[in-house]
Design an enzyme around this catalytic site. Structure first.
Site, mmCIF file in Angstrom:
data_model
loop_
_atom_site.group_PDB
_atom_site.id
_atom_site.type_symbol
_atom_site.label_atom_id
_atom_site.label_comp_id
_atom_site.label_asym_id
_atom_site.label_seq_id
_atom_site.Cartn_x
_atom_site.Cartn_y
_atom_site.Cartn_z
ATOM 1 N N LYS A 115 -18.997 7.582 47.128
ATOM 2 C CA LYS A 115 -18.824 7.633 45.835
ATOM 3 C C LYS A 115 -19.935 8.177 44.980
ATOM 4 C CE LYS A 115 -15.002 4.777 45.505
ATOM 5 N NZ LYS A 115 -14.139 3.405 44.976
ATOM 6 N N LYS A 198 -9.351 10.714 54.129
ATOM 7 C CA LYS A 198 -8.130 9.593 53.828
ATOM 8 C C LYS A 198 -7.470 10.000 52.549
ATOM 9 C CE LYS A 198 -9.657 6.050 51.171
ATOM 10 N NZ LYS A 198 -9.840 4.718 50.581
ATOM 11 N N LYS A 201 -6.477 7.964 45.965
ATOM 12 C CA LYS A 201 -5.715 8.299 44.601
ATOM 13 C C LYS A 201 -6.338 9.151 43.655
ATOM 14 C CE LYS A 201 -6.912 3.429 43.449
ATOM 15 N NZ LYS A 201 -6.504 2.281 43.706
#
Ligand code: ATP
Ligand code: LTN
Length: 334
Positions: A115, A198, A201
């Site tokens: 992130k 992965k 969203k």
């Protein structure tokens, strides 16, 4: 009366449209486990703000996720359903546990590294402390079991470490929880556009994921476009990541095993298989979408569920937090 059930806690962030990866890896198990355990499920809005959120969208996504939980089959009469920010004990326990956590434990977390790279302009303390907040979520409720996707395994290991560390330093206080991760490939649904990544969203390419609110045509189109592998045989294998991922998705929505699916599509090509997966997923999503839309029209009901959930969650959380405050030596009157 029957004996007390073991406690289970999990949460999902209201950070955007929920994908079928979130559903297969987490929400589907939330529903399946609600009779066996005393379940507590949260909309993790405190976690969501560790990356930038548009305030109006966050508010809307919170209500939508609550409606989705119920539409998927989580029964608010059986489970506690609440919004994380409504229960202040989550932040309060985080502060105490921060004093038992080393910066190195947090800076080496895979999710923090991923992130940070993805949001290089907003690497904030909250993003780094995200796992400690998650530890607090779980320990406050003395949860024995935590259903999550495979990507959360490291955070569950930290949860166990901190529970043990606190118990050793201050005496037995917390239940040491276990992760409940779906067996096999359902634990990590991959992107339809790139099966080495992965399904997420927050992917820039919307063809990589299918959301729980995608309409029938969109779902079928995304599966038709899904990246498959060389050859044309429908078979789960390491050198066939695209097809294996579709088999995992089809299996999750039909309850069929990989072997059964391989038999079903023997002699048929990828085209037929992709269409079947698309139609099956679209058929499964339709009733959930209808129920969610119905619930969203009844805001008073949803607010009531959240209020009841908040009160029930706060009661349990407060009890654990008082114990913690007493053990660390905070003066609480005599
Ligand atoms: P993002 O995709 O933005 O990184 P996220 O979907 O991983 O966010 P959450 O919404 O908090 O983050 O995830 C909720 C649950 O869904 C977690 O238990 C997580 O492990 C699970 N999950 C997320 N993606 C997948 C996936 N592709 N396959 C299986 N489980 C998943
Ligand atoms: N970090 C989790 C969401 C989450 C969670 C939790 C999961 C927040 N608190 C407590 C299990 C238990 C994620 O899936 N990204």
């Amino acid at each position: 009366m029957g004996e007390e059930k073991r406690k289970l806690f999990s949460a999902v962030q209201p950070s955007g449209a929920v994908t079928i990866g979130n559903y297969i890896g987490a929400i589907k198990n939330f529903v399946a486990l609600q009779d066996e355990f005393d379940c507590i499920y949260a909309v993790a809005d405190l976690h969501a703000i560790t990356v930038r959120q548009e305030p109006a969208a966050l508010r809307k996504n919170t209500l939508e996720l609550m409606a989705l939980f119920i539409a998927c089959g989580i029964d608010p009469e059986k489970c506690i359903l609440f919004v994380q920010s409504h229960v202040p004990a989550h932040c309060e326990l985080t502060w105490v546990l921060n004093t038992l956590t080393y910066p190195g434990e947090l800076s080496r977390m895979t999710q923090f590294k991923d992130k940070s790279a993805k949001h290089a302009d907003n690497v904030n303390m909250g993003l780094m402390d995200y796992p400690v907040l998650m530890v607090s979520d779980i320990l406050l409720y003395q949860a024995a079991v935590v259903p999550v996707g495979a990507d959360q395994k490291q955070h569950l290991e930290l949860t166990r470490d901190l529970a043990i560390r606190f118990n050793n330093r201050y005496s037995e206080t917390f239940t040491v929880p276990e992760a409940y991760i779906p067996k096999g490939s359902g634990a990590k649904i991959m992107s339809l556009a790139d099966p080495s990544r992965k399904m997420s969203k927050s992917d820039e390419n919307p063809n990589g994921y299918v959301t729980m609110s995608d309409d029938r045509d969109t779902v079928i189109r995304k599966f038709k476009r899904a990246v498959t592998d060389s050859g044309n045989e429908v078979r789960a294998a390491e050198d066939k990541p695209g097809v294996s991922n579709l088999i995992a998705i089809y299996g999750a929505f039909t309850g069929k095993s990989a072997a059964e699916i391989e038999r079903e599509f023997e002699g048929k090509g990828y085209g037929d298989f992709k269409l079947a997966v698309g139609e099956t997923v679209a058929d499964a999503l339709a009733p959930v979408q209808a129920e969610k839309a119905r619930l969203l029209k009844d805001k008073a009901y949803l607010n009531g569920v959240m209020k009841r959930g908040e009160e029930a969650a706060a009661r349990i959380a407060r009890k654990t937090l008082s114990k913690v405050y007493r053990k660390v030596g905070f003066y609480q009157g005599e």
